[in-house]
Design an enzyme around this catalytic site. Structure first.
Site, PDB file in Angstrom:
ATOM      1  N   CYS A  86      81.134   5.683  48.043  1.00 49.96           N
ATOM      2  CA  CYS A  86      81.135   6.900  48.865  1.00 49.96           C
ATOM      3  C   CYS A  86      81.490   6.623  50.321  1.00 49.96           C
ATOM      4  CB  CYS A  86      79.767   7.576  48.800  1.00 49.96           C
ATOM      5  SG  CYS A  86      79.265   8.039  47.136  1.00 49.96           S
ATOM      6  N   CYS A 221      71.494  18.735  45.434  1.00 49.62           N
ATOM      7  CA  CYS A 221      72.409  17.643  45.083  1.00 49.62           C
ATOM      8  C   CYS A 221      73.834  18.006  45.496  1.00 49.62           C
ATOM      9  CB  CYS A 221      72.403  17.396  43.576  1.00 49.62           C
ATOM     10  SG  CYS A 221      70.783  16.978  42.920  1.00 49.62           S
ATOM     11  N   SER A 222      74.559  17.036  46.027  1.00 45.04           N
ATOM     12  CA  SER A 222      75.963  17.297  46.366  1.00 45.04           C
ATOM     13  C   SER A 222      76.769  17.473  45.081  1.00 45.04           C
ATOM     14  CB  SER A 222      76.528  16.156  47.215  1.00 45.04           C
ATOM     15  OG  SER A 222      76.350  14.916  46.575  1.00 45.04           O
ATOM     16  N   ILE A 224      80.299  17.690  42.561  1.00 48.83           N
ATOM     17  CA  ILE A 224      81.571  17.001  42.301  1.00 48.83           C
ATOM     18  C   ILE A 224      82.692  17.905  42.790  1.00 48.83           C
ATOM     19  CG2 ILE A 224      83.143  16.375  40.412  1.00 48.83           C
ATOM     20  CD1 ILE A 224      80.667  15.253  38.977  1.00 48.83           C
ATOM     21  N   HIS A 340      81.728  16.914  48.310  1.00 47.40           N
ATOM     22  CA  HIS A 340      81.694  15.453  48.376  1.00 47.40           C
ATOM     23  C   HIS A 340      82.742  14.832  47.448  1.00 47.40           C
ATOM     24  CE1 HIS A 340      80.364  11.425  48.781  1.00 47.40           C
ATOM     25  NE2 HIS A 340      79.488  11.387  47.808  1.00 47.40           N
TER      26      HIS A 340
END
Lengths: 396, 396
Positions: A86, A221-222, A224, A340
């Site tokens: 990341c 939560c980030s 996809i 992200h």
């Protein structure tokens, strides 16, 4: 040692862009950055390409940048393909800065690009390759065996869940605090046309969304997603050609994690970045931090020195890190709501901060922003991230 | 802009090392380089890791360096994971040089490591990811369809075969010339204890070995293998601590290929490297070049200016590029006989040249070697390599 400035930035929309390709996303971000800098492709002396998942998702390994950039006019220049999970994007940026500082090139370009939505299961598998592979089996055991978590889409979110449980127990922060991070960043994203999620949400929405890994709900939560972001950096001779406020790279500090994790990679990167820039946490006007899950933002407040140990949640509750507060954090919407696309994130953070320092952020502008900080983490070495990068930008 | 020196080198044996792991190979090369430099792990300020195939072969993507280096004491330093196909190692080296030149670090380490022999079919597939993926179908068609080649283990060897046919037709070189490259480099390898193949061979052996892709026989193709090589570079303050002749990095020039391929990536990289070092092809005393297949060595002679266009084979026939000649090439044995663990090759070439410039190459020593050149190519962009790096080292 040349002083380094940001000469231009480019950023595609982030989101689930199933009809795009990495090449088209990269071409769009590069074109925008070149236009912003007023440069032609032939003036770019070196190119650094951050990508994390295309190898496993598409089979394109080894020369990803050359493949992505084939229609940009950049071929011929040095192209370096960079991975750091990341933190791939900020790692690419750190190399572009070094290329200019070393005198190798007057102008260099860093780009992060990621295309993940073609297949969700494979995207999650690809993200897990940011963990040392022999640790994955052990992690699965510790996460699934000891804690009886019945649902977890991603190993890394289980890791974040485990860290969050400890953080809540140690700090007195609550699930409402975690939800408030998501609400704050979604509010910021509502003001960012490039963000993946822009409709505002409430604490109740966050707490009521599906549980992913106790105490993390889906909205903590980030997601996809897909997207690309690019920055062009240059030396002072080149920077002098641009009108308006100049954005200087005061420091860019990359570190790797350790087997012990103490002091943490983030705190070590921050200490170096502050020292090298001759500044400190109290001087930072605006920041982008790696909120891959909501609790991470609170612990990063502490690791960056924005809050004292144990007081991350208190800083959040004070409202200081919300737009309009004393030190807004993740004005872009952060990983949680801007999105992200893994390899793009590090560059995306720096694009947002450059726009803020130029005073061009429109409805999400931080007034009088002069010093900006980005923190980008990547991978999991247990207990540390595998890589952490802290960059400080200053308006001149 | 700091002057950069090679402070230490390390090199494992190359070969089919089925019982090794990337981590053990990396640890051995790092330990040897640290011992050679008289440095502790904590003195290394930045680390650049070249690897090409571990993502597809082992599933370890994104943070390969952190995984490989876990037991070296290097964790904590910046670690950058670099890919550029067969040029991954020299790309990592170019970044280490920049880290020192920029003043970011007094000392930096570059390592190339590759572990490929666990599964030959997968290794060949992994190597093919050094081609832009949408080109692979077209290449297969052009190679297999038009030319009726019945046997070809690797797409890249088919590409080399196709290039070789054109080269032979254009230059008047013969299959015997190609075989002579293999014989020469095997002779050199017979003097190198780290080489994969050390028993001498004849022109008849080469021409009589199995046909891989007309006119390339098996002994004209570099093998699949495993190994690691590492270099530590430093600024002049650090270099002053070392006794004996110093090896300076006079230039390190990386370029990417272009869609046109004219001028070629190798010739562009060489022109920049000569200019930056203030030297030319006639001054080079010893060279390592990317002989992934035998004919490449002859065309590279021409691209580097060692021979005029069309006269590569004549240079070979003169004996000048054999040990004892005026300009020995691939004294290590080259990719053909020392071996070609893909990501390690670029660093391995520079280790050989450093040892030559120090006068420590034993039976394969080039007398009075003062200026050395390495050429490392990677990937295939059609018609150019995707990356080419030329480095010039000088003894001081």
């Amino acid at each position: 040692m040349s002083t380094v400035f940001v000469a231009g930035v480019g950023h595609t929309p982030f989101g689930r862009l199933q009809n795009e390709t990495s090449r088209r996303l990269a071409s769009a971000a590069v074109r925008e950055a070149l236009d912003d800098a007023g440069l032609e492709p032939g003036e770019i002396g070196a190119v650094y390409v951050g990508n994390a998942a295309a190898g496993l998702l598409t089979g394109q390994e080894m020369i990803r940048g050359q493949a992505f950039l084939r229609q940009t006019g950049l071929l011929g220049a040095p192209i370096v393909n960079v991975e750091n999970a990341c933190a791939s994007g900020s790692t690419a940026f750190s190399l572009a800065v070094n290329a200019v500082r070393s005198g190798m090139s007057d102008v260099a370009l860093a780009i992060g690009v990621e295309m993940m939505t073609m297949d969700k299961a494979r995207a999650i598998h690809a993200i897990e390759t940011g963990v040392v592979i022999e640790d994955i089996a052990a992690l699965r055991h510790s996460v699934y065996g000891d804690d009886d978590v019945s649902c977890g889409e991603s190993l890394l979110m289980d890791v974040y869940g485990s860290v969050a449980r400890r953080f809540l127990a140690d700090s007195g922060a609550t699930a409402e605090d975690l939800a408030t991070v998501s609400v704050k960043n979604r509010f910021h994203a509502s003001l960012n046309p490039n963000a993946q999620f822009r409709s505002q949400i409430t604490v109740e929405d966050v707490l009521g969304s599906r549980m992913v890994s106790e105490p993390l709900t889906l909205l903590m939560c980030s997601p996809i997603g897909d997207g690309a972001a690019a920055l062009i950096v240059c030396n002072s001779q080149r920077a002098a050609r641009r009108s308006g406020p100049r954005v200087r790279v005061a420091s860019c500090s990359l570190v790797s994690g350790t087997n012990e994790g103490r002091p943490s990679a983030v705190s070590r990167a921050a200490a170096r970045a502050y020292e090298s820039a001759g500044t400190g946490p109290d001087d930072v006007d605006v920041a982008e931090v790696h909120d891959a899950a909501a609790p991470a933002e609170l612990s990063i407040y502490e690791e960056l020195g924005f809050a004292r140990p144990g007081e991350g949640a208190a800083l959040l509750r004070s409202g200081d890190t919300r737009l309009g507060g004393a030190k807004p954090v993740n004005t872009s919407g952060g990983l949680l709501s801007k999105g992200h696309p893994v390899g793009a994130t590090g560059c995306s953070q720096l694009v947002e901060l450059t726009v803020q320092l130029r005073g061009m952020a429109g409805p999400r502008q931080v007034e009088h922003a002069r010093i900006a900080l980005a923190e980008n983490g990547g991978g999991y070495l247990g207990p540390d991230p595998a890589a952490a990068c802290v960059t400080i930008l200053m308006r001149e």
